[in-house]
Design an enzyme around this catalytic site. Structure first.
Site, mmCIF file in Angstrom:
data_model
loop_
_atom_site.group_PDB
_atom_site.id
_atom_site.type_symbol
_atom_site.label_atom_id
_atom_site.label_comp_id
_atom_site.label_asym_id
_atom_site.label_seq_id
_atom_site.Cartn_x
_atom_site.Cartn_y
_atom_site.Cartn_z
ATOM 1 N N LYS A 1 -16.650 18.809 10.387
ATOM 2 C CA LYS A 1 -15.519 19.437 9.686
ATOM 3 C C LYS A 1 -15.748 20.929 9.476
ATOM 4 O O LYS A 1 -14.794 21.698 9.431
ATOM 5 C CB LYS A 1 -15.233 18.714 8.370
ATOM 6 N N LYS B 1 -13.554 10.024 18.259
ATOM 7 C CA LYS B 1 -12.927 9.072 17.335
ATOM 8 C C LYS B 1 -11.425 9.384 17.197
ATOM 9 O O LYS B 1 -11.049 10.555 17.149
ATOM 10 C CB LYS B 1 -13.613 9.218 15.963
ATOM 11 N N LYS C 1 -6.805 10.828 12.041
ATOM 12 C CA LYS C 1 -5.421 11.083 11.642
ATOM 13 C C LYS C 1 -5.098 12.561 11.556
ATOM 14 O O LYS C 1 -3.941 12.943 11.613
ATOM 15 C CB LYS C 1 -5.083 10.352 10.337
HETATM 16 P P1 ATP Z 1 -9.358 12.644 8.818
HETATM 17 O O1 ATP Z 1 -8.921 12.873 10.220
HETATM 18 O O2 ATP Z 1 -8.461 13.272 7.794
HETATM 19 O O3 ATP Z 1 -10.818 12.930 8.584
HETATM 20 P P2 ATP Z 1 -9.624 9.826 9.298
HETATM 21 O O4 ATP Z 1 -8.593 9.393 10.271
HETATM 22 O O5 ATP Z 1 -11.018 9.960 9.803
HETATM 23 O O6 ATP Z 1 -9.155 11.108 8.551
HETATM 24 P P3 ATP Z 1 -10.226 8.672 6.687
HETATM 25 O O7 ATP Z 1 -9.243 8.775 5.593
HETATM 26 O O8 ATP Z 1 -11.348 9.624 6.659
HETATM 27 O O9 ATP Z 1 -9.521 8.791 8.110
HETATM 28 O O10 ATP Z 1 -10.761 7.192 6.799
HETATM 29 C C1 ATP Z 1 -10.205 6.055 6.211
HETATM 30 C C2 ATP Z 1 -10.920 4.839 6.731
HETATM 31 O O11 ATP Z 1 -10.570 4.600 8.092
HETATM 32 C C3 ATP Z 1 -12.458 4.950 6.711
HETATM 33 O O12 ATP Z 1 -13.006 3.706 6.349
HETATM 34 C C4 ATP Z 1 -12.807 5.269 8.126
HETATM 35 O O13 ATP Z 1 -14.105 4.851 8.462
HETATM 36 C C5 ATP Z 1 -11.758 4.466 8.870
HETATM 37 N N1 ATP Z 1 -11.474 5.038 10.182
HETATM 38 C C6 ATP Z 1 -10.969 6.266 10.421
HETATM 39 N N2 ATP Z 1 -10.813 6.469 11.730
HETATM 40 C C7 ATP Z 1 -11.253 5.339 12.350
HETATM 41 C C8 ATP Z 1 -11.365 4.945 13.708
HETATM 42 N N3 ATP Z 1 -10.982 5.752 14.684
HETATM 43 N N4 ATP Z 1 -11.856 3.718 13.984
HETATM 44 C C9 ATP Z 1 -12.240 2.886 12.994
HETATM 45 N N5 ATP Z 1 -12.158 3.200 11.686
HETATM 46 C C10 ATP Z 1 -11.677 4.407 11.360
#
Ligand code: ATP
Ligand code: LTN
Length: 335
Positions: A116, A198, A201
């Protein structure tokens, strides 16, 4: 140790964007498994979200949306405590205390911080650095036994365990040491635009993610465009990362094993397979989407859930905080 008649589950999602199928399959969908046997706390972690700059109106709307998605994905507010992190001030309070039990070196090693910081080079703020201690506070406040998350959060969870053990060894049993819950098949859903990354969002490339709220035609189009290798066989094997990712997604939505999927698409091409993945995904998300639309039209209901959730969570949090304050040697103001 604090007496509990049920084991505790805690998890959180940031209201930092529209949730993806990575969030759904990797996290939220698994949350519903625990409702009957565990005491469950599911939090919308708005304090974590502001480690990256957010537009206030968007943050507010997404907080409601994330709560509504929790419910639309099957979390019954009568059986689970659903709440917003900033409504329970103990999270920030405990985070400060845990900061004083967390080493600079430990935080410097966190891969999410490194990623980040690279992405937000103009805003490497202290909150981004201490993000994991706030996450540890979220978890430890509720004497949590189990934390369902995607694999990207494993390192943070290990740090939360280390902090709990350190605190317990200095002051005697105070916190339950939490375990991660990371089902392998959906631990890391990859980006559709780059299967080595990964699915996230906050990805700016809309073709990289499938959002829980995307309409069917958009979902199908995104899967159709998903990056795959130049082969043609539907096989779960190394070197075919794009196809492996699509197979994992298809398996998660249909309940089929990788073997079954290979047989189903034996002799068929990528195009046909991608269409099937898109349809399976859209069909499973359709009821979530219609429930979400209903909930977003009933703000009063969502506010009621938030208020009850905050009250419930607040009660549990205060118990841990008073224990922590006593152990540390903080005084109480007698009124
Ligand atoms: P950001 O992009 O804002 O960092 P993010 O998509 O990584 O967000 P988070 O809010 O950080 O999402 O994560 C919420 C939950 O979803 C966490 O438990 C995280 O491990 C899970 N998660 C996020 N992305 C994935 C993915 N691609 N596959 C599996 N689990 C995920
Ligand atoms: N850091 C997590 C969100 C999160 C969380 C938590 C997850 C904040 N607090 C407590 C589990 C338990 C993320 O997904 N990026």
């Amino acid at each position: 140790m604090m007496y509990k008649d049920k084991k505790v589950v805690f998890s959180g999602v940031q209201p930092s964007g529209v949730l993806t199928i990575g969030n759904y399959l990797g996290a939220i969908r698994n949350f519903t498994e625990f409702s009957d046997e565990y005491l469950c706390y599911y939090c919308v972690v708005d304090e974590h979200a502001i480690t990256v700059r957010q537009t206030p109106a968007d943050l507010r709307r997404r907080t409601y949306e994330t709560l509504a998605l929790y419910i639309a994905c099957g979390l019954d507010p009568e059986k689970n405590t659903l709440f917003v992190q900033s409504h329970v001030s103990a999270h920030a309070e405990l985070a400060w205390i845990l900061d004083c039990f967390t080493m600079f070196g430990e935080l410097s090693r966190m891969t999410q911080f490194k990623d980040k910081s690279a992405k937000n080079a103009d805003n490497i703020n202290a909150g981004l650095f201490t993000y994991p201690t706030l996450m540890a506070a979220d978890i430890l406040l509720y004497q949590t036994d189990m934390v369902p998350v995607g694999v990207d959060q494993k390192q943070h969870l290990e740090l939360a365990r280390d902090i709990a053990e350190r605190f317990n060894s200095v002051f005697g049993d105070t916190f339950v040491v939490p375990e991660p819950y990371i089902p392998k098949a959906t631990a890391k859903i990859m980006s559709l635009a780059d299967p080595s990354k990964k699915m996230s969002k906050s990805d700016e490339n809309e073709n990289a993610t499938v959002r829980i709220l995307d309409p069917k035609d958009v979902i199908i189009r995104k899967f159709k465009r998903a990056v795959t290798d130049s082969g043609s066989e539907i096989k779960y094997e190394d070197g075919k990362e794009g196809i492996k990712n699509l197979m994992s997604i298809y398996g998660a939505f249909t309940g089929k094993t990788m073997d079954e999927i290979e047989k189903e698409f034996d002799g068929k091409g990528y195009g046909e397979f991608k269409l099937a993945v898109g349809e399976a995904c859209a069909d499973k998300l359709a009821p979530v989407q219609s429930e979400f639309a209903k909930l977003m039209n009933d703000k009063a209901y969502l506010e009621d859930v938030m208020a009850k959730g905050a009250e419930n969570a607040g009660r549990a949090a205060v118990r841990t905080m008073s224990k922590v304050r006593r152990k540390i040697g903080f005084t109480e103001a007698k009124r």
